[in-house]
Design an enzyme around this catalytic site. Structure first.
Site, PDB file in Angstrom:
ATOM      1  N   ASP A 376       0.815  -1.225   0.000  1.00 14.86           N
ATOM      2  CA  ASP A 376       0.000   0.000   0.000  1.00 14.86           C
ATOM      3  C   ASP A 376       0.843   1.268   0.000  1.00 14.86           C
ATOM      4  O   ASP A 376       0.365   2.338   0.407  1.00 14.86           O
ATOM      5  CB  ASP A 376      -0.933   0.004   1.217  1.00 14.86           C
ATOM      6  CG  ASP A 376      -2.228  -0.756   0.948  1.00 14.86           C
ATOM      7  OD1 ASP A 376      -2.595  -0.914  -0.226  1.00 14.86           O
ATOM      8  OD2 ASP A 376      -2.871  -1.193   1.922  1.00 14.86           O
ATOM      9  N   LYS A 379      -0.464   4.701  -1.189  1.00 14.44           N
ATOM     10  CA  LYS A 379      -1.428   5.494  -0.417  1.00 14.44           C
ATOM     11  C   LYS A 379      -0.792   6.734   0.201  1.00 14.44           C
ATOM     12  O   LYS A 379      -1.503   7.602   0.723  1.00 14.44           O
ATOM     13  CB  LYS A 379      -2.050   4.629   0.685  1.00 14.44           C
ATOM     14  CG  LYS A 379      -3.043   3.604   0.154  1.00 14.44           C
ATOM     15  CD  LYS A 379      -3.697   2.841   1.295  1.00 14.44           C
ATOM     16  CE  LYS A 379      -4.729   1.834   0.769  1.00 14.44           C
ATOM     17  NZ  LYS A 379      -5.349   1.054   1.858  1.00 14.44           N
ATOM     18  N   HIS A 404      -3.853   4.617  -5.959  1.00 15.09           N
ATOM     19  CA  HIS A 404      -2.676   4.300  -5.135  1.00 15.09           C
ATOM     20  C   HIS A 404      -1.868   3.130  -5.712  1.00 15.09           C
ATOM     21  O   HIS A 404      -0.660   3.031  -5.473  1.00 15.09           O
ATOM     22  CB  HIS A 404      -3.086   4.001  -3.688  1.00 15.09           C
ATOM     23  CG  HIS A 404      -3.583   2.607  -3.449  1.00 15.09           C
ATOM     24  ND1 HIS A 404      -4.888   2.227  -3.663  1.00 15.09           N
ATOM     25  CD2 HIS A 404      -2.939   1.491  -3.003  1.00 15.09           C
ATOM     26  CE1 HIS A 404      -5.033   0.943  -3.352  1.00 15.09           C
ATOM     27  NE2 HIS A 404      -3.873   0.479  -2.946  1.00 15.09           N
ATOM     28  N   HIS A 430      -1.904  -5.837  -6.496  1.00 13.63           N
ATOM     29  CA  HIS A 430      -2.538  -6.626  -5.439  1.00 13.63           C
ATOM     30  C   HIS A 430      -4.051  -6.415  -5.359  1.00 13.63           C
ATOM     31  O   HIS A 430      -4.731  -7.094  -4.577  1.00 13.63           O
ATOM     32  CB  HIS A 430      -1.887  -6.348  -4.082  1.00 13.63           C
ATOM     33  CG  HIS A 430      -2.185  -4.999  -3.508  1.00 13.63           C
ATOM     34  ND1 HIS A 430      -1.659  -3.841  -4.024  1.00 13.63           N
ATOM     35  CD2 HIS A 430      -2.953  -4.624  -2.456  1.00 13.63           C
ATOM     36  CE1 HIS A 430      -2.082  -2.812  -3.318  1.00 13.63           C
ATOM     37  NE2 HIS A 430      -2.885  -3.259  -2.356  1.00 13.63           N
TER      38      HIS A 430
END
Length: 523
Positions: A376, A379, A404, A430
């Site tokens: 992540d 983000k 993101h 993902h």
């Protein structure tokens, strides 16, 4: 680099000063001639002969065919006294060709003896055939026979020594090829023990006593076994003192006191102090005494082992540094939450476990363990108002949130480090789905890289298992139902099956890395 502490010392032992049992076996001398008188005379002249303390063992034959058969059955023959003319005029020469080219035996020293030199001229025979001496029977007196046999035995001995050294060095090269790969300390030590057994051929003739060994390292001022073979496999985790073998304990203590490696009879104790100060000790006990060649090979191999241990610790430090870096980068995305770091650690451990269950190599499993926390990272470019919004996102906000994946991939993809390249794949893919309805590219099935498919599943599992600012955690049965229902839609069905089959192991990761209580420091 070998230090004084790494040098190898051989214990003075009267038995070790002698050749091993194999060295006392007689030299095999084969006599092939169709004249029985030649057999009798050769045996009479040489029956009491010895070379380097070893007597002769005689093998007799009367034809070229018998020469071929006997050499097939006795490839360790040192000297072959061979007649030329037997059942055929060139029977002996045909036997030479068979021995050298068909059997591939380049070690046996061949002395041609002929009573009819005109039928097999010396110059032609020496040039055309791989023989080592040519004698006319009329000139071969007792003394000349002994001289010829002595020279041949000496040449055979030297060739065998060269071959043993060559084979030993070849084994060392093969044994060390894997030592410098990035691997865990336990895997390295286990590999070293296995290679030592193979290098020294300790299993050969071991009818009752099988090779056994262990690797130990200092842990709170005691030596703890962390790898083992044979009977020591079941003692991993125990200290050397807990092995209850006083002889082993005494040998280990000697290595510690002297701070050096040594060999004694059938035992090798390796003492290795790495550059960072860590101590590793190897113990190996075989079924036969170590001879001079064994000790020479151990000395060479030990230098590589010392470097391999240094390399392993350097790799371990590098992995720990890379791991902390990826955790720090990942946690920086959500600086508002104490729980972010623990989420990333659980995702990393779960991804490594699932990778191993899926059949990925240890190297790949370690790579996803390092890279998964970056899933992540993108983000970091998403406004806090969206990241921390307690309710459902609007379509516009959701479009921003989806970006993101592209951001994370762009941040990482141009780096040459394998961890960051893997991180770019995971960060960018993902949220792809098995049925092709995910984002950003709508990839489906195995078009989605395995690292991204693994991270997707374990990330969802961990996210649903813990409270978030916009939703409470789900009960475990509800989570399992959700994953099962989305098998082959959101998630790779094979990975789901593996995950559910090994669910207790994934739950153990959750238990071992719980989120901290509110306001509790994370370190």
């Amino acid at each position: 680099m070998t230090t004084d502490q790494d040098r190898l010392v051989f214990v003075n032992d009267p038995a070790a000063e002698q050749e091993d049992a194999a060295a006392h076996l007689p030299w095999k001398v084969m006599v092939i001639d169709d004249d029985n008188d030649v057999h009798s005379l050769t045996h009479m002249v040489l029956r009491d002969y010895q070379f380097e303390g070893r007597r002769l063992e005689f093998l007799f034959g009367h034809s070229g065919q018998e020469a071929k058969r006997l050499m097939e059955e006795n490839p360790d023959t040192a000297v072959l006294l061979l007649d030329v003319v037997m059942e055929r005029e060139e029977a002996g020469l045909e036997a030479v060709d068979y021995i050298r080219n068909r059997l591939g035996n380049r070690f046996v020293r061949i002395i041609l003896r002929t009573g009819q030199p005109g039928r097999a001229p010396e110059q032609k025979v020496i040039t055309s055939y791989d023989i080592n001496d040519y004698k006319e029977k009329t000139e071969l007196t007792s003394q000349k026979l002994m001289t010829a046999v002595t020279a041949s035995l000496r040449a055979y001995r030297d060739l065998k020594i060269i071959e043993e050294n060559r084979r030993g060095l070849e084994k060392i090269i093969l044994a060390t090829q894997s030592l410098f790969e990035m691997q865990s300390l336990k895997k390295l030590a286990t590999g070293i023990l296995i290679q030592l057994v193979a290098l020294l051929e300790l299993e050969e003739g071991a009818l009752y006593v099988h090779p056994a060994g262990f690797a130990a390292t200092d842990n709170n001022e005691s030596l703890t076994l962390y790898a083992g073979t044979g009977l020591y496999e079941e003692l991993i985790g125990k200290t050397v003192q807990e092995t209850s073998n006083q002889q082993v304990i005494a040998l280990v203590e000697r290595a510690l006191q002297r701070q050096e490696s040594f060999c004694e009879e059938n035992v090798y104790v390796g003492y290795f102090r790495t550059r960072n100060g860590s101590l590793n000790l190897l113990f190996l006990q075989g079924s036969k005494p170590l001879n001079a060649l064994d000790k020479k090979l151990i000395a060479i191999f030990s230098n590589n082992v010392s470097l391999a241990f240094d390399n392993a610790y350097a790799n371990q430090e590098m992995l720990e540094t890379q791991q902390e870096l990826t955790f720090s980068l990942g946690a920086a995305v959500d600086s508002h939450s104490q729980q972010a770091e623990f989420h990333l650690r659980r995702v990393a451990e779960s991804a490594r476990l699932l990778a191993r269950l899926a059949g990925l190599s240890d190297e790949e499993a370690e790579l996803i363990w390092l890279a998964a926390p970056l899933h992540d990272l993108g983000k970091i470019a998403i406004p806090d108002t969206i990241l921390t919004k307690p309710g459902r996102l609007s379509p516009e906000e959701w479009a921003i949130m989806q970006a993101h994946t592209d951001v994370g991939a762009r941040l990482l993809k141009n780096n040459k480090q394998r961890v960051l390249q893997a991180g770019a794949i995971i960060a960018g893919m993902h949220h792809e789905q098995w049925d092709g309805k995910g984002y950003p590219n709508g990839l489906a099935g195995e078009e989605i890289p395995i690292f991204a498919r693994i991270t997707s599943l374990v990330d969802v599992f961990d996210t649903l298992s813990h409270d978030r600012h916009y939703e409470k955690s789900w009960k475990i049965n509800t989570i399992i139902d959700f994953i099962t229902q989305n098998r082959a839609t959101l998630f790779d069905p094979t990975l789901v099956d593996l995950f559910l089959l090994h669910l207790p192991e994934f739950l153990q990761i959750q238990t071992s890395l719980p989120n901290p209580a509110p306001h509790e420091p994370s370190n």
